[in-house]
Design a protein around this motif. Sequence first.
Motif, PDB file in Angstrom:
ATOM      1  N   LEU A  62       0.828  -1.200   0.000  1.00  0.00           N
ATOM      2  CA  LEU A  62       0.000   0.000   0.000  1.00  0.00           C
ATOM      3  C   LEU A  62       0.867   1.256   0.000  1.00  0.00           C
ATOM      4  N   GLY A  63       1.933   1.238   0.801  1.00  0.00           N
ATOM      5  CA  GLY A  63       2.837   2.382   0.804  1.00  0.00           C
ATOM      6  C   GLY A  63       3.490   2.597  -0.548  1.00  0.00           C
ATOM      7  N   LEU A  64       3.843   1.492  -1.220  1.00  0.00           N
ATOM      8  CA  LEU A  64       4.433   1.597  -2.555  1.00  0.00           C
ATOM      9  C   LEU A  64       3.454   2.222  -3.536  1.00  0.00           C
ATOM     10  N   LEU A  65       2.198   1.796  -3.490  1.00  0.00           N
ATOM     11  CA  LEU A  65       1.195   2.333  -4.409  1.00  0.00           C
ATOM     12  C   LEU A  65       0.952   3.820  -4.170  1.00  0.00           C
ATOM     13  N   VAL A  66       0.925   4.219  -2.890  1.00  0.00           N
ATOM     14  CA  VAL A  66       0.726   5.633  -2.575  1.00  0.00           C
ATOM     15  C   VAL A  66       1.910   6.461  -3.062  1.00  0.00           C
ATOM     16  N   ALA A  67       3.126   5.952  -2.841  1.00  0.00           N
ATOM     17  CA  ALA A  67       4.308   6.693  -3.256  1.00  0.00           C
ATOM     18  C   ALA A  67       4.465   6.720  -4.778  1.00  0.00           C
ATOM     19  N   ASP A  68       4.052   5.653  -5.440  1.00  0.00           N
ATOM     20  CA  ASP A  68       4.243   5.544  -6.886  1.00  0.00           C
ATOM     21  C   ASP A  68       3.276   6.433  -7.663  1.00  0.00           C
ATOM     22  N   GLN A  69       2.057   6.613  -7.142  1.00  0.00           N
ATOM     23  CA  GLN A  69       1.046   7.447  -7.794  1.00  0.00           C
ATOM     24  C   GLN A  69       0.749   7.004  -9.223  1.00  0.00           C
ATOM     25  N   GLY A  70       0.825   5.657  -9.474  1.00  0.00           N
ATOM     26  CA  GLY A  70       0.465   5.130 -10.774  1.00  0.00           C
ATOM     27  C   GLY A  70       1.489   5.334 -11.867  1.00  0.00           C
ATOM     28  N   ARG A  71       2.710   5.727 -11.535  1.00  0.00           N
ATOM     29  CA  ARG A  71       3.713   5.990 -12.568  1.00  0.00           C
ATOM     30  C   ARG A  71       4.351   4.723 -13.115  1.00  0.00           C
ATOM     31  N   PHE A  72       4.660   3.787 -12.229  1.00  0.00           N
ATOM     32  CA  PHE A  72       5.346   2.562 -12.652  1.00  0.00           C
ATOM     33  C   PHE A  72       4.535   1.303 -12.339  1.00  0.00           C
ATOM     34  N   VAL A  73       3.816   1.305 -11.230  1.00  0.00           N
ATOM     35  CA  VAL A  73       3.064   0.117 -10.809  1.00  0.00           C
ATOM     36  C   VAL A  73       1.708   0.130 -11.487  1.00  0.00           C
ATOM     37  N   ASN A  74       1.625  -0.529 -12.638  1.00  0.00           N
ATOM     38  CA  ASN A  74       0.348  -0.652 -13.340  1.00  0.00           C
ATOM     39  C   ASN A  74      -0.362  -1.928 -12.905  1.00  0.00           C
ATOM     40  N   GLY A  75      -1.440  -2.273 -13.591  1.00  0.00           N
ATOM     41  CA  GLY A  75      -2.219  -3.452 -13.214  1.00  0.00           C
ATOM     42  C   GLY A  75      -1.425  -4.737 -13.284  1.00  0.00           C
ATOM     43  N   GLY A  76      -0.589  -4.894 -14.320  1.00  0.00           N
ATOM     44  CA  GLY A  76       0.198  -6.120 -14.453  1.00  0.00           C
ATOM     45  C   GLY A  76       1.246  -6.266 -13.367  1.00  0.00           C
ATOM     46  N   VAL A  77       1.928  -5.160 -13.041  1.00  0.00           N
ATOM     47  CA  VAL A  77       2.932  -5.201 -11.976  1.00  0.00           C
ATOM     48  C   VAL A  77       2.273  -5.495 -10.637  1.00  0.00           C
ATOM     49  N   LEU A  78       1.120  -4.873 -10.394  1.00  0.00           N
ATOM     50  CA  LEU A  78       0.397  -5.109  -9.141  1.00  0.00           C
ATOM     51  C   LEU A  78      -0.020  -6.564  -9.027  1.00  0.00           C
ATOM     52  N   ALA A  79      -0.511  -7.146 -10.132  1.00  0.00           N
ATOM     53  CA  ALA A  79      -0.909  -8.553 -10.106  1.00  0.00           C
ATOM     54  C   ALA A  79       0.282  -9.448  -9.777  1.00  0.00           C
ATOM     55  N   ALA A  80       1.443  -9.147 -10.354  1.00  0.00           N
ATOM     56  CA  ALA A  80       2.642  -9.944 -10.071  1.00  0.00           C
ATOM     57  C   ALA A  80       3.056  -9.815  -8.619  1.00  0.00           C
ATOM     58  N   LEU A  81       2.992  -8.597  -8.082  1.00  0.00           N
ATOM     59  CA  LEU A  81       3.348  -8.388  -6.676  1.00  0.00           C
ATOM     60  C   LEU A  81       2.400  -9.133  -5.744  1.00  0.00           C
ATOM     61  N   LEU A  82       1.127  -9.182  -6.101  1.00  0.00           N
ATOM     62  CA  LEU A  82       0.154  -9.892  -5.271  1.00  0.00           C
ATOM     63  C   LEU A  82       0.419 -11.395  -5.269  1.00  0.00           C
ATOM     64  N   LEU A  83       0.917 -11.928  -6.369  1.00  0.00           N
ATOM     65  CA  LEU A  83       1.202 -13.360  -6.440  1.00  0.00           C
ATOM     66  C   LEU A  83       2.377 -13.762  -5.553  1.00  0.00           C
ATOM     67  N   PHE A  84       3.216 -12.800  -5.170  1.00  0.00           N
ATOM     68  CA  PHE A  84       4.342 -13.099  -4.292  1.00  0.00           C
ATOM     69  C   PHE A  84       3.915 -13.270  -2.837  1.00  0.00           C
ATOM     70  N   ASN A  85       2.651 -13.043  -2.554  1.00  0.00           N
ATOM     71  CA  ASN A  85       2.130 -13.254  -1.209  1.00  0.00           C
ATOM     72  C   ASN A  85       0.994 -14.267  -1.286  1.00  0.00           C
ATOM     73  N   PRO A  86       1.137 -15.462  -0.682  1.00  0.00           N
ATOM     74  CA  PRO A  86       0.063 -16.456  -0.777  1.00  0.00           C
ATOM     75  C   PRO A  86      -1.246 -15.981  -0.154  1.00  0.00           C
ATOM     76  N   ALA A  87      -1.168 -15.142   0.870  1.00  0.00           N
ATOM     77  CA  ALA A  87      -2.398 -14.621   1.475  1.00  0.00           C
ATOM     78  C   ALA A  87      -3.163 -13.745   0.489  1.00  0.00           C
ATOM     79  N   ASP A  88      -2.438 -12.958  -0.314  1.00  0.00           N
ATOM     80  CA  ASP A  88      -3.102 -12.122  -1.312  1.00  0.00           C
ATOM     81  C   ASP A  88      -3.673 -12.964  -2.446  1.00  0.00           C
ATOM     82  N   SER A  89      -2.964 -14.015  -2.839  1.00  0.00           N
ATOM     83  CA  SER A  89      -3.504 -14.913  -3.868  1.00  0.00           C
ATOM     84  C   SER A  89      -4.800 -15.545  -3.388  1.00  0.00           C
ATOM     85  N   TYR A  90      -4.821 -15.965  -2.126  1.00  0.00           N
ATOM     86  CA  TYR A  90      -6.040 -16.539  -1.547  1.00  0.00           C
ATOM     87  C   TYR A  90      -7.158 -15.500  -1.516  1.00  0.00           C
TER      88      TYR A  90
END
Length: 276
Positions: free
Chosen positions: A193-221
């Motif tokens: 969440l802190g990364l998304l707030v700091a990034d302001q949509g410049r680099f973390v798009n939907g695909g990057v966010l999806a990949a980051l979520l897959l690195f956490n099994p709780a988020d995948s669940y």
Amino acid sequence: MKTVFLLASKEVREGSRNRWVVAATGLLAALALTLTFLGSAPTGTVGAHPLDVVVISLASLTIFIVPLIALLISHDAIVGEIERGTMMLLLSYPVRRRQVLLGKFLGHIAILAFATCIGYGLAGAVLAVGGQAADAASWAAFLTMTASSVLLGAVFVAIGYLVSVLVSDRGTAGGIAVAVWLLFVVLYDMALLGLLVADQGRFVNGGVLAALLLFNPADSYRLLNLTGSDGIAAASGMAGTVRDAAPPPAVLLAALAVWVAAPMALAALAFSRREL
């Protein structure tokens, strides 16, 4: 495989004697029933089936409770037996180390599966007996949530085994287990969440966010269960995530499966090289 199943049944019996089965089942059942009785209250305002609200509530509960239970029952599975001297005795029989690891793993998964299916099954039974209206999609989401809860538990049992193989004493294993729970359940999402707030949509798009979520099994669940249908996604506030970032269910299930296989493979490798 007979040796593996014998070891698994031994682990289940020991879990029963240590009251892990009763404690885990009772805890999940009590929390599930509480959420079931309280969860139908807001359905009139959000337009969701009571069962959809229960799925959302139980999925949110599972992310916190099931990983903690899994780590508690698995973090000392190997190092605990080494400290007690029972591992040397066990390996003096014609049994391989990977069979010991797999048998213990299956035993702990059986404990978690029993606790989850009974605990959450009671919640579904209460709704069914109460005559609450729900369509086939809602029941499918409930069954998916129950099965994937067992899979999430398997992920953290596997991580617990990796910790148990790598450390030298039970106290260290317990401390690392708590740190692992905090990392995946609390800290990872706060950092994201802190990364998304700091990034302001410049680099973390939907695909990057999806990949980051897959690195956490709780988020995948979480994504698997809260974005599985339009009704649940809308009631849980995840409708935007469905459209913008959520990977397909097959990818989420594959990610959870990898989270089970990878720690277990590393644990088997480390255990095969560990001197007792």
